[in-house]
Design an enzyme around this catalytic site. Structure first.
Site, mmCIF file in Angstrom:
data_model
loop_
_atom_site.group_PDB
_atom_site.id
_atom_site.type_symbol
_atom_site.label_atom_id
_atom_site.label_comp_id
_atom_site.label_asym_id
_atom_site.label_seq_id
_atom_site.Cartn_x
_atom_site.Cartn_y
_atom_site.Cartn_z
ATOM 1 N N GLU A 1 -66.826 61.475 37.791
ATOM 2 C CA GLU A 1 -67.489 60.296 38.374
ATOM 3 C C GLU A 1 -67.481 59.123 37.387
ATOM 4 O O GLU A 1 -67.123 58.000 37.746
ATOM 5 C CB GLU A 1 -68.951 60.619 38.730
ATOM 6 C CG GLU A 1 -69.136 61.226 40.101
ATOM 7 C CD GLU A 1 -69.443 62.718 40.024
ATOM 8 O OE1 GLU A 1 -69.511 63.266 38.906
ATOM 9 O OE2 GLU A 1 -69.597 63.344 41.094
ATOM 10 N N ASP B 1 -65.073 57.271 27.549
ATOM 11 C CA ASP B 1 -64.714 55.846 27.585
ATOM 12 C C ASP B 1 -65.191 55.178 26.296
ATOM 13 O O ASP B 1 -64.888 54.021 26.056
ATOM 14 C CB ASP B 1 -65.456 55.156 28.736
ATOM 15 C CG ASP B 1 -66.959 55.254 28.512
ATOM 16 O OD1 ASP B 1 -67.464 56.396 28.474
ATOM 17 O OD2 ASP B 1 -67.618 54.211 28.312
ATOM 18 N N ASP C 1 -73.000 61.920 26.660
ATOM 19 C CA ASP C 1 -73.858 60.802 26.239
ATOM 20 C C ASP C 1 -73.522 60.426 24.797
ATOM 21 O O ASP C 1 -73.441 61.298 23.928
ATOM 22 C CB ASP C 1 -75.330 61.215 26.352
ATOM 23 C CG ASP C 1 -75.717 61.532 27.798
ATOM 24 O OD1 ASP C 1 -75.312 60.766 28.693
ATOM 25 O OD2 ASP C 1 -76.391 62.542 28.038
ATOM 26 N N GLU D 1 -75.425 71.985 33.403
ATOM 27 C CA GLU D 1 -76.071 70.668 33.459
ATOM 28 C C GLU D 1 -77.559 70.814 33.136
ATOM 29 O O GLU D 1 -78.227 71.699 33.624
ATOM 30 C CB GLU D 1 -75.831 70.074 34.865
ATOM 31 C CG GLU D 1 -76.469 68.757 35.151
ATOM 32 C CD GLU D 1 -76.252 67.663 34.124
ATOM 33 O OE1 GLU D 1 -75.102 67.335 33.809
ATOM 34 O OE2 GLU D 1 -77.267 67.140 33.615
HETATM 35 C C1 LIG Z 1 -72.914 60.522 30.936
HETATM 36 S S1 LIG Z 1 -73.143 61.864 31.988
HETATM 37 C C2 LIG Z 1 -71.466 62.325 32.450
HETATM 38 C C3 LIG Z 1 -71.422 63.195 33.675
HETATM 39 C C4 LIG Z 1 -70.022 63.719 34.076
HETATM 40 N N1 LIG Z 1 -69.503 64.615 33.073
HETATM 41 C C5 LIG Z 1 -69.039 62.598 34.332
HETATM 42 O O1 LIG Z 1 -68.128 62.427 33.512
HETATM 43 O O2 LIG Z 1 -69.166 61.917 35.356
HETATM 44 C C6 LIG Z 1 -73.577 63.160 30.843
HETATM 45 C C7 LIG Z 1 -74.207 64.367 31.525
HETATM 46 O O3 LIG Z 1 -74.397 65.376 30.526
HETATM 47 C C8 LIG Z 1 -75.667 65.987 30.716
HETATM 48 N N2 LIG Z 1 -76.079 66.518 29.395
HETATM 49 C C9 LIG Z 1 -76.342 65.790 28.288
HETATM 50 N N3 LIG Z 1 -76.715 66.575 27.270
HETATM 51 C C10 LIG Z 1 -76.678 67.844 27.749
HETATM 52 C C11 LIG Z 1 -76.971 69.101 27.177
HETATM 53 N N4 LIG Z 1 -77.378 69.216 25.901
HETATM 54 N N5 LIG Z 1 -76.831 70.205 27.939
HETATM 55 C C12 LIG Z 1 -76.427 70.098 29.233
HETATM 56 N N6 LIG Z 1 -76.137 68.923 29.840
HETATM 57 C C13 LIG Z 1 -76.264 67.811 29.105
HETATM 58 C C14 LIG Z 1 -76.533 64.861 31.224
HETATM 59 O O4 LIG Z 1 -77.675 65.340 31.924
HETATM 60 C C15 LIG Z 1 -75.578 64.088 32.123
HETATM 61 O O5 LIG Z 1 -75.598 64.567 33.447
#
Ligand SMILES: C[S@@+](CC[C@H](N)C(=O)[O-])C[C@H]1O[C@@H](n2cnc3c(N)ncnc32)[C@H](O)[C@@H]1O
Length: 212
Positions: free
Chosen positions: A193, A154, A118, A69
């Protein structure tokens, strides 16, 4: 998801280095030493608050897991849960996925999970999408030859983009679902989540697994 950094998070991380590492420099090829047993190593990139990886690690004691993360605060929340569970097969890594090659040796990982990454909808941000070719190239190197990549979202736009990006890269699809929760694959599914949130609103969850 943007979380505000809290002072307790840094302190908690510093005091629990047996479970969490921040941008380590000498771990490539050495991850198995961090676990109680040497066994197949699976990595979730972008673990958020860690619901998925904790449940997955509990369900599969025969595998080792790393929650990777970018955000310190989210990683600290995973750590809090891990301190309550003390799972011997779970490690937390605070780092950016862009640096995978500095963090892992070639062939060190047997499976990777991308959960609700994301979407970065603007074309000029394509390279930030975790299923863009620049990232696929990194996964190909750290994953073993028969290693699997699993992706859930999603976001229809990101899913369509990912199918094209992965197909153009030469990945072989194994399973594809346009509504994971209504499919036979739901029985084995561990939710995240974000997944809980979107599923409660009745949104379909897109899912695929593939190999290089
Ligand atoms: C939209 S959230 C989804 C979190 C979780 N996977 C869920 O499904 O509930 C995307 C997560 O990916 C992390 N993230 C995005 N780009 C990343 C990267 N290049 N390296 C590590 N983590 C990353 C973000 O900080 C965020 O916590």
């Amino acid at each position: 998801m943007r979380l505000r950094n809290k002072p307790w998070a840094q302190e908690l991380i510093k005091n629990n280095e047996q479970y969490i590492l921040v941008e380590p420099t000498a771990m490539a090829g050495n991850w198995q030493k961090r676990f109680a047993k040497s066994q197949p190593l699976e990595l979730e990139l972008g673990s958020g608050k860690g619901k998925f990886i904790l449940e997955q690690a509990k369900k599969h004691p025969e595998k080792n897991f790393i929650a990777m993360e970018l955000q310190t605060m989210a990683a600290a929340m995973i750590l809090k849960k891990q301190l309550a569970e003390k799972l011997p097969n779970l490690q937390i890594l605070v780092a950016n996925g862009q640096n995978l090659l500095e963090l892992f040796a070639v062939d060190e990982i047997s499976k990777m999970y991308l959960n609700f990454s994301d979407p970065w909808p603007k074309t000029r941000h394509e390279k930030r999408r975790l299923t863009a070719p620049n990232f696929l190239k990194l996964y190909q190197q750290v994953l073993q030859d028969n290693g699997q990549l699993e992706f859930k979202t999603d976001n229809q736009g990101l899913f369509e983009y990912s199918l094209v990006s992965m197909s153009n890269y030469g990945l072989h699809f194994e399973q594809i679902s346009l509504n994971l929760h209504a499919s036979v694959l739901a029985d084995d599914n561990v939710t995240t989540e974000y997944e809980e949130k979107f599923a409660q609103k009745g949104q379909p969850i897109y899912f695929l697994t593939c190999r290089f």
